[in-house]
Design a protein around this motif. Structure first.
Motif, PDB file in Angstrom:
ATOM      1  N   ALA A  71       0.842  -1.319  -0.108  1.00 25.79           N
ATOM      2  CA  ALA A  71       0.080   0.001  -0.151  1.00 25.79           C
ATOM      3  C   ALA A  71       0.901   1.027  -0.111  1.00 25.79           C
ATOM      4  N   ALA A  72       2.086   1.214   0.532  1.00 31.26           N
ATOM      5  CA  ALA A  72       2.848   2.262   0.825  1.00 31.26           C
ATOM      6  C   ALA A  72       3.761   2.471  -0.623  1.00 31.26           C
ATOM      7  N   GLY A  73       3.566   1.674  -1.675  1.00 25.05           N
ATOM      8  CA  GLY A  73       4.228   1.805  -2.896  1.00 25.05           C
ATOM      9  C   GLY A  73       5.197   0.718  -3.293  1.00 25.05           C
ATOM     10  N   VAL A  74       5.626  -0.116  -2.436  1.00 30.14           N
ATOM     11  CA  VAL A  74       6.654  -1.174  -2.689  1.00 30.14           C
ATOM     12  C   VAL A  74       5.846  -2.387  -3.393  1.00 30.14           C
ATOM     13  N   PRO A  75       6.180  -2.805  -4.668  1.00 28.20           N
ATOM     14  CA  PRO A  75       5.374  -3.744  -5.278  1.00 28.20           C
ATOM     15  C   PRO A  75       5.659  -5.242  -4.604  1.00 28.20           C
ATOM     16  N   GLY A  76       4.548  -5.973  -4.387  1.00 26.48           N
ATOM     17  CA  GLY A  76       4.725  -7.341  -4.054  1.00 26.48           C
ATOM     18  C   GLY A  76       5.935  -8.111  -4.718  1.00 26.48           C
ATOM     19  N   THR A  77       5.801  -7.996  -5.957  1.00 27.19           N
ATOM     20  CA  THR A  77       6.716  -8.700  -6.796  1.00 27.19           C
ATOM     21  C   THR A  77       8.254  -8.410  -6.461  1.00 27.19           C
ATOM     22  N   THR A  78       8.439  -7.097  -6.039  1.00 24.26           N
ATOM     23  CA  THR A  78       9.808  -6.634  -5.293  1.00 24.26           C
ATOM     24  C   THR A  78      10.093  -7.594  -4.287  1.00 24.26           C
ATOM     25  N   LEU A  79       9.092  -7.319  -3.219  1.00 23.38           N
ATOM     26  CA  LEU A  79       9.313  -8.197  -2.293  1.00 23.38           C
ATOM     27  C   LEU A  79       9.896  -9.477  -2.461  1.00 23.38           C
ATOM     28  N   MET A  80       8.803 -10.018  -3.361  1.00 23.39           N
ATOM     29  CA  MET A  80       9.082 -11.610  -3.431  1.00 23.39           C
ATOM     30  C   MET A  80      10.489 -11.873  -3.993  1.00 23.39           C
ATOM     31  N   ASP A  81      10.902 -10.945  -5.244  1.00 24.93           N
ATOM     32  CA  ASP A  81      12.205 -11.082  -5.894  1.00 24.93           C
ATOM     33  C   ASP A  81      13.196 -10.871  -4.740  1.00 24.93           C
ATOM     34  N   THR A  82      13.231  -9.820  -4.063  1.00 30.24           N
ATOM     35  CA  THR A  82      14.292  -9.641  -2.836  1.00 30.24           C
ATOM     36  C   THR A  82      14.393 -11.007  -1.978  1.00 30.24           C
ATOM     37  N   ALA A  83      13.366 -11.523  -1.456  1.00 27.00           N
ATOM     38  CA  ALA A  83      13.236 -12.640  -0.565  1.00 27.00           C
ATOM     39  C   ALA A  83      13.733 -13.800  -1.378  1.00 27.00           C
ATOM     40  N   GLY A  84      13.397 -14.047  -2.437  1.00 30.20           N
ATOM     41  CA  GLY A  84      14.132 -15.250  -3.296  1.00 30.20           C
ATOM     42  C   GLY A  84      15.654 -14.946  -3.698  1.00 30.20           C
TER      43      GLY A  84
END
Length: 541
Positions: free
Chosen positions: A31-44
């Motif tokens: 909601a604050a503007g960080v795409p969920g795909t970015t979070l997933m990519d960083t986690a992976g």
């Protein structure tokens, strides 16, 4: 040691987030503007980097097991990043990624780089169990919503029997992220990589045994997105804003300015527990410590005590008179309290005496006015096993601390203890020690510290701290006679020095383990207090 931080800030950095709270953080970040795909990519990427750092590249392909949710999405990214570095990987999916999710995006990315996905069917499970040199478990993680059974559970058991290194994404599949309890069956990982914050499941119950080494990797969730969920979360007990106050005494120049703790003792032949507690209180920095013992036990105590003072009391009236001195600002009762020579003729005499002394302490003017803490352990808790409400009705304002082990906890809170021990039904998530202890504190109107390798401390206001003797803090040698009495004394000493009941219990639990780590295997309870000066020096360095 970092000074000048507020307790709230220190707790935020040490928050232990449940899977639901972590999910709320993810949503807030998006909601604050960080795409969920970015979070997933960083986690992976973080998991892939941990795998490369920890394990040599095997000759055979690494097996990556993907579930249909975000945990599986992480698995596809891990496969991509390992493939980029020249690793061979085989990806197996329990089911296709859910439509319209970030996991589906990750599955597509894997396909775009030429990656193949095989179904995780019986034939695949047999091949993995027989041949895989290394396995990444990205099946369910902390978001498990039902027990782990069937072919996945059977595969993970076979891998464990063959000794195949397994890397878990977030939590090993089958381990409840909120409670740390095995739900059905669970993987046994050599390495677990989780994100942003630990979860209760990493620290409680079966968690440390199942997780192996745990790495906490940041994935880019802003603090402002995490703060609302972290505010009500449990936190690790190693709070520097608390410990910085324990390293140096206040500016008071007289010993009474640092508090006076009194420990009530058992009778003749049973004073050792109280003496251990009083010495721990003194080592915790209290200005004075006194053992209050029956007259028949006076010579026994006098022969053993030096810096610790001694008062003789025969019963509740004498104890009441002693406690009119408001400078006794912490009272500990329980260690050996119902034991000793006065009980020789009547086995119930010790229990009656214990109840009378406890009620005297709880009805003292200083406790009523909030100027005195009362710490209850061991015999003090067992004395009220048949009438716990008679005790709870007198615990006012959160100034009392109860320090039961699980057996004593079950005598005071039988339904809560049963929930903590029972095997959950298929549709019911296993009860968490965090939730159970928080509820017990609310009922009792006191701080409750439930002992164990996964000690949990809760206040009536809902604060919860976890002090886990696990991973690099594992100290199994702490399970020795008298160590609980030392913990009682630590809490009493910190309480007498002005720490709140919750702070004293949380800091006491942490220091208790640190003293054990300072000593190592072979320690006995008498050693723990003597290790505290070295602990304080190390933590303040």
């Amino acid at each position: 040691m970092r000074h000048g931080r507020t307790t709230q800030q220190a707790r935020f950095s040490r928050a232990v987030l449940t899977p639901d709270q972590m999910g709320a953080c993810d949503k807030a970040a998006i909601a604050a503007g960080v795409p969920g795909t970015t979070l997933m990519d960083t986690a992976g990427r973080a998991v892939a980097a941990a795998v490369r750092a920890r394990f040599a590249q095997p000759d055979a392909p690494v097996a990556i097991l993907c579930g249909p949710g975000n945990n599986g999405g992480d698995g596809y990214i891990i496969a991509m990043r390992l493939k980029e570095q020249g690793w061979r990987v085989d990806v197996y999916a329990l089911a296709p990624a859910a439509t319209g999710t970030d996991a589906e995006w990750a599955e597509r990315r894997w396909a775009e780089v030429g990656g193949h996905v095989a179904p995780l069917d019986e034939a695949a499970c047999e091949a993995i169990a027989t041949n895989a040199p290394l396995v990444v478990d990205a099946l369910f993680g902390a978001g498990l919503s039902r027990p782990l059974t069937g072919r996945c559970a059977a595969l993970l058991r076979r891998l464990a029997l063959r000794g195949v290194p397994l890397i878990a994404v977030d939590t090993p599949s089958g381990l409840c992220g909120a409670s740390g309890r095995v739900w059905g069956d669970a993987a046994r990982a050599e390495l677990t990589v989780t994100f942003e914050r630990l979860k209760p499941g990493h620290l409680l119950a079966d968690g440390p045994d199942r997780c192996g080494e745990v790495i906490v990797a940041p994935i880019g969730i802003p603090d402002r997105a995490m703060a609302p969920s972290a505010e009500g979360a449990p936190f690790l007990a190693d709070d520097p804003s608390v410990f910085s106050r324990s390293f140096a005494k206040s500016g008071a120049t007289h010993k009474y300015g640092h508090g006076h703790a009194v420990v009530a003792s058992g009778g003749r032949g049973a004073t050792g527990a109280a003496r251990l507690a009083a010495r721990a209180a003194l080592r915790a920095g209290v200005g004075l410590a006194t053992v209050a013992a029956p007259e028949s036990a006076g010579p026994e105590c006098a022969a053993q005590l030096t810096a610790i003072m001694l008062s003789t009391i025969e019963g509740a009236d004498a104890f009441s008179a002693l406690l009119t001195d408001a400078r006794f600002n912490a009272v500990a009762l329980g260690p050996g309290l119902a034991q000793g020579g006065f009980a020789d003729a009547d086995p119930k005499a010790g229990e009656r005496r214990a109840r009378a002394l406890i009620l005297t302490a709880l009805e003292s003017a200083a406790f009523e006015h909030g100027d005195r803490s009362v710490i209850l352990d061991a015999d003090a808790l067992t004395a009220f096993a048949e009438q716990p409400d008679a005790l709870f009705q007198r615990l006012k304002g959160g100034k009392a601390v109860l320090t039961p082990h699980l057996g004593e906890f079950g005598r005071l809170f039988p339904d809560l203890a049963a929930a903590l021990l029972e095997q959950p039904e298929e549709a019911t998530r296993p009860a968490s020690k965090v939730e159970i202890v928080a509820e017990s504190a609310r009922r009792a109107g006191a701080v409750v510290l439930l002992k164990g390798a996964d000690t949990v401390v809760a206040s009536p206001a809902g604060e919860v701290a976890i002090s886990a003797a696990a991973y690099e803090r594992a100290a199994p040698w702490l399970a020795t006679a008298g160590s609980g009495d030392v913990l009682t004394g630590l809490i009493a000493g910190l309480s007498a020095r002005g720490f709140s009941a919750f702070e004293a219990a949380s800091a006491g639990a942490y220091l208790h383990v640190e003293a054990a780590l300072e000593l190592g295997p072979g320690l006995i309870a008498e050693d723990l207090s003597e290790a505290l000066p070295a602990v304080f020096r190390r933590l303040s360095a």
